[in-house]
Design an enzyme around this catalytic site. Structure first.
Site, PDB file in Angstrom:
ATOM      1  N   VAL A  20       0.815  -1.217   0.000  1.00 30.32           N
ATOM      2  CA  VAL A  20       0.000   0.000   0.000  1.00 30.32           C
ATOM      3  C   VAL A  20       0.852   1.271   0.000  1.00 30.32           C
ATOM      4  O   VAL A  20       0.327   2.360  -0.234  1.00 30.32           O
ATOM      5  CB  VAL A  20      -1.010   0.037   1.179  1.00 30.32           C
ATOM      6  CG1 VAL A  20      -2.024  -1.093   1.058  1.00 30.32           C
ATOM      7  CG2 VAL A  20      -0.328   0.033   2.519  1.00 30.32           C
ATOM      8  N   LEU A  36      -6.766  -1.547   6.888  1.00 34.33           N
ATOM      9  CA  LEU A  36      -6.303  -2.215   8.109  1.00 34.33           C
ATOM     10  C   LEU A  36      -4.808  -2.498   8.032  1.00 34.33           C
ATOM     11  O   LEU A  36      -4.266  -3.245   8.855  1.00 34.33           O
ATOM     12  CB  LEU A  36      -7.082  -3.518   8.317  1.00 34.33           C
ATOM     13  CG  LEU A  36      -8.584  -3.317   8.572  1.00 34.33           C
ATOM     14  CD1 LEU A  36      -9.408  -4.254   7.732  1.00 34.33           C
ATOM     15  CD2 LEU A  36      -8.909  -3.483  10.024  1.00 34.33           C
ATOM     16  N   ASN A  62      -2.369   6.566  -0.278  1.00 30.70           N
ATOM     17  CA  ASN A  62      -2.597   5.775  -1.499  1.00 30.70           C
ATOM     18  C   ASN A  62      -3.969   5.118  -1.493  1.00 30.70           C
ATOM     19  O   ASN A  62      -4.640   5.055  -2.522  1.00 30.70           O
ATOM     20  CB  ASN A  62      -1.503   4.711  -1.653  1.00 30.70           C
ATOM     21  CG  ASN A  62      -0.185   5.317  -2.091  1.00 30.70           C
ATOM     22  OD1 ASN A  62      -0.160   6.324  -2.797  1.00 30.70           O
ATOM     23  ND2 ASN A  62       0.917   4.722  -1.660  1.00 30.70           N
ATOM     24  N   LYS A  68     -11.046   7.343  -3.735  1.00 29.32           N
ATOM     25  CA  LYS A  68     -11.518   8.515  -4.494  1.00 29.32           C
ATOM     26  C   LYS A  68     -11.675   8.137  -5.971  1.00 29.32           C
ATOM     27  O   LYS A  68     -12.689   8.451  -6.597  1.00 29.32           O
ATOM     28  CB  LYS A  68     -10.475   9.640  -4.338  1.00 29.32           C
ATOM     29  CG  LYS A  68     -10.813  10.915  -5.038  1.00 29.32           C
ATOM     30  CD  LYS A  68      -9.701  11.947  -4.786  1.00 29.32           C
ATOM     31  CE  LYS A  68      -9.470  12.770  -6.037  1.00 29.32           C
ATOM     32  NZ  LYS A  68      -8.085  13.180  -6.210  1.00 29.32           N
ATOM     33  N   TYR A 108       3.857   4.503  15.879  1.00 32.87           N
ATOM     34  CA  TYR A 108       2.495   3.980  15.682  1.00 32.87           C
ATOM     35  C   TYR A 108       1.459   5.065  15.965  1.00 32.87           C
ATOM     36  O   TYR A 108       0.593   5.348  15.145  1.00 32.87           O
ATOM     37  CB  TYR A 108       2.278   2.785  16.601  1.00 32.87           C
ATOM     38  CG  TYR A 108       0.944   2.096  16.430  1.00 32.87           C
ATOM     39  CD1 TYR A 108       0.619   1.459  15.239  1.00 32.87           C
ATOM     40  CD2 TYR A 108       0.015   2.069  17.462  1.00 32.87           C
ATOM     41  CE1 TYR A 108      -0.603   0.817  15.084  1.00 32.87           C
ATOM     42  CE2 TYR A 108      -1.201   1.427  17.318  1.00 32.87           C
ATOM     43  CZ  TYR A 108      -1.513   0.795  16.130  1.00 32.87           C
ATOM     44  OH  TYR A 108      -2.726   0.167  15.984  1.00 32.87           O
ATOM     45  N   TYR A 122      -9.233  14.226   3.065  1.00 35.86           N
ATOM     46  CA  TYR A 122      -9.824  13.716   1.814  1.00 35.86           C
ATOM     47  C   TYR A 122     -11.338  13.876   1.828  1.00 35.86           C
ATOM     48  O   TYR A 122     -11.961  14.080   0.802  1.00 35.86           O
ATOM     49  CB  TYR A 122      -9.422  12.253   1.575  1.00 35.86           C
ATOM     50  CG  TYR A 122      -8.218  12.151   0.677  1.00 35.86           C
ATOM     51  CD1 TYR A 122      -6.955  12.505   1.141  1.00 35.86           C
ATOM     52  CD2 TYR A 122      -8.335  11.748  -0.655  1.00 35.86           C
ATOM     53  CE1 TYR A 122      -5.844  12.451   0.319  1.00 35.86           C
ATOM     54  CE2 TYR A 122      -7.224  11.697  -1.490  1.00 35.86           C
ATOM     55  CZ  TYR A 122      -5.981  12.040  -1.003  1.00 35.86           C
ATOM     56  OH  TYR A 122      -4.886  11.995  -1.829  1.00 35.86           O
ATOM     57  N   THR A 138      -8.162  -5.810  21.241  1.00 35.54           N
ATOM     58  CA  THR A 138      -9.042  -6.838  20.673  1.00 35.54           C
ATOM     59  C   THR A 138      -8.299  -8.158  20.646  1.00 35.54           C
ATOM     60  O   THR A 138      -7.071  -8.183  20.518  1.00 35.54           O
ATOM     61  CB  THR A 138      -9.458  -6.421  19.247  1.00 35.54           C
ATOM     62  OG1 THR A 138     -10.102  -5.149  19.309  1.00 35.54           O
ATOM     63  CG2 THR A 138     -10.417  -7.428  18.626  1.00 35.54           C
ATOM     64  N   ARG A 149       1.528  -9.418  22.105  1.00 39.62           N
ATOM     65  CA  ARG A 149       0.521  -8.725  22.907  1.00 39.62           C
ATOM     66  C   ARG A 149       0.056  -9.610  24.058  1.00 39.62           C
ATOM     67  O   ARG A 149       0.312 -10.807  24.096  1.00 39.62           O
ATOM     68  CB  ARG A 149      -0.654  -8.285  22.026  1.00 39.62           C
ATOM     69  CG  ARG A 149      -0.303  -7.004  21.296  1.00 39.62           C
ATOM     70  CD  ARG A 149      -1.404  -6.525  20.404  1.00 39.62           C
ATOM     71  NE  ARG A 149      -1.578  -7.395  19.261  1.00 39.62           N
ATOM     72  CZ  ARG A 149      -2.425  -7.130  18.268  1.00 39.62           C
ATOM     73  NH1 ARG A 149      -3.167  -6.042  18.303  1.00 39.62           N
ATOM     74  NH2 ARG A 149      -2.528  -7.955  17.245  1.00 39.62           N
TER      75      ARG A 149
HETATM   76  N1  UDP Z   1       1.790  -6.842  28.922  1.00 43.71           N
HETATM   77  C1  UDP Z   1       2.331  -7.672  29.904  1.00 43.71           C
HETATM   78  N2  UDP Z   1       2.981  -8.815  29.524  1.00 43.71           N
HETATM   79  C2  UDP Z   1       3.112  -9.187  28.200  1.00 43.71           C
HETATM   80  C3  UDP Z   1       2.544  -8.354  27.207  1.00 43.71           C
HETATM   81  C4  UDP Z   1       1.907  -7.180  27.599  1.00 43.71           C
HETATM   82  O1  UDP Z   1       2.231  -7.375  31.101  1.00 43.71           O
HETATM   83  O2  UDP Z   1       3.714 -10.235  27.930  1.00 43.71           O
HETATM   84  C5  UDP Z   1       1.081  -5.614  29.332  1.00 43.71           C
HETATM   85  C6  UDP Z   1       1.592  -4.353  28.659  1.00 43.71           C
HETATM   86  O3  UDP Z   1       2.657  -3.786  29.395  1.00 43.71           O
HETATM   87  C7  UDP Z   1       0.343  -3.489  28.643  1.00 43.71           C
HETATM   88  C8  UDP Z   1      -0.801  -4.496  28.528  1.00 43.71           C
HETATM   89  O4  UDP Z   1      -0.270  -5.751  28.941  1.00 43.71           O
HETATM   90  O5  UDP Z   1       0.218  -2.775  29.856  1.00 43.71           O
HETATM   91  C9  UDP Z   1      -1.335  -4.623  27.114  1.00 43.71           C
HETATM   92  O6  UDP Z   1      -0.243  -4.778  26.252  1.00 43.71           O
HETATM   93  P1  UDP Z   1      -0.400  -5.156  24.715  1.00 43.71           P
HETATM   94  O7  UDP Z   1       0.994  -5.264  24.137  1.00 43.71           O
HETATM   95  O8  UDP Z   1      -1.310  -6.306  24.524  1.00 43.71           O
HETATM   96  O9  UDP Z   1      -1.139  -3.914  24.024  1.00 43.71           O
HETATM   97  P2  UDP Z   1      -1.181  -2.346  24.308  1.00 43.71           P
HETATM   98  O10 UDP Z   1      -2.476  -2.130  25.013  1.00 43.71           O
HETATM   99  O11 UDP Z   1      -0.026  -1.928  25.160  1.00 43.71           O
HETATM  100  O12 UDP Z   1      -1.134  -1.763  22.951  1.00 43.71           O
END
Ligand code: UDP
Length: 272
Positions: A20, A36, A62, A68, A108, A122, A138, A149
């Site tokens: 993209v 996404l 893009n 558009k 980010y 736009y 999510t 995550r």
């Molecule tokens: N976190 C944690 N252990 C992990 C991964 C994340 O304690 O192995 C914590 C992180 O510090 C944050 C929360 O869990 O406070 C959610 O983190 P995540 O990376 O899922 O997403 P964020 O909400 O930070 O974008």
């Protein structure tokens, strides 16, 4: 690719691999463009800061040009990270946020804030029918196990019999939404053509430590919890105010946390 395997045979499905960040030729009728394209896990965007900024800025532009060009509606996947480490709680869409503009997460956060500005530009300058969804944490089946995550991290550790790693003291909060609820909100929002940003997330808030205990209970792991340093600029509290989604889209989450976690843990079991 594995996540798309079940769609391959569907007549209405076509997969086109493209970057993209390069302009895309318009060669067909399109109803909606849903942008996404971006890493969303802190682990991924911290490894690819320049690519993350490019996909949010050049990539979004893009895709807006593409929408558009073919008269399509456009939906931007934005983020609760637009609120940074929020000073307003819970977060309403009218809150402008508390973002460190040059810290590690800025690649980010600022890419998404720029993407929101470009999307609105736009709409104002070219009349593109745009929408912006601010996605809160999510989870669900088909997440990457090594995504970094908190949901895959805690479940992966628990299922392997390793200790769960909590960052900081675990008193920071998050609110977790099941994936099918998010998808429902995204489709409703795209179809509505509503212009202002809309939070989609589950307002049930808990501390990361409470979440770790919930995963212990669900999986029956006895390996315990270890504490590691809190990443820089990790938001202390996060909870969506979903009044706007309720009023504009008639949306609210339907899948409770326990049901969602059960389905997700079953999925991860098949991966380990
Ligand atoms: N976190 C944690 N252990 C992990 C991964 C994340 O304690 O192995 C914590 C992180 O510090 C944050 C929360 O869990 O406070 C959610 O983190 P995540 O990376 O899922 O997403 P964020 O909400 O930070 O974008």
């Amino acid at each position: 690719m594995e996540n798309l395997a079940h769609l391959r045979a569907a007549p209405a499905f076509r997969f086109v691999e493209a970057d993209v960040c390069e302009p895309l030729a318009v060669d067909e009728r399109v109803d909606y463009v849903m942008n996404l394209a971006s890493p969303a896990s802190p682990k991924d965007y911290l490894e690819h800061p320049v690519e993350t900024l490019r996909v949010g800025s050049e990539g979004t532009r893009n895709l807006l040009e593409y929408a558009k060009g073919c008269g399509a509606g456009f939906l931007l996947a934005s983020t609760s990270e637009c609120y940074g480490d929020p000073l307003e709680h819970p977060q309403r869409e009218t809150y402008w946020g508390n973002v460190n503009p040059n810290g590690p997460r800025s690649c980010y956060d600022e890419a998404k804030r720029f993407a929101e500005a470009m999307t609105m530009a736009y709409r104002r300058a070219h009349g593109v029918k745009t929408s912006i969804v601010r996605i809160f944490n999510t989870f669900g089946p088909r997440m990457k196990l090594d995504d970094g995550r908190v949901v895959p991290s805690f479940m992966g550790s628990a299922l392997r019999g390793e200790p769960i790693t909590v960052f900081g003291d675990g008193l920071q909060t998050r609110s977790f939404c099941y994936v099918s609820d998010l998808v429902d909100g995204i489709v409703r929002l795209a179809e509505s053509g509503y212009a202002e940003p809309v939070n989609i997330g589950n307002p049930v808030e808990m501390t990361v430590l409470e979440f770790a205990r919930a995963i212990e209970q669900l999986t029956g792991t006895t390996a315990g919890i270890v504490f590691e340093p809190l990443p820089e600029d990790d938001p202390k509290r996060r909870q969506p105010d979903i009044t706007r989604a309720r009023e504009v889209l008639g949306w609210e989450p339907k899948v409770d946390l326990e049901t969602g976690l059960r389905r997700t843990v079953e999925y991860f079991r098949t991966r380990i």
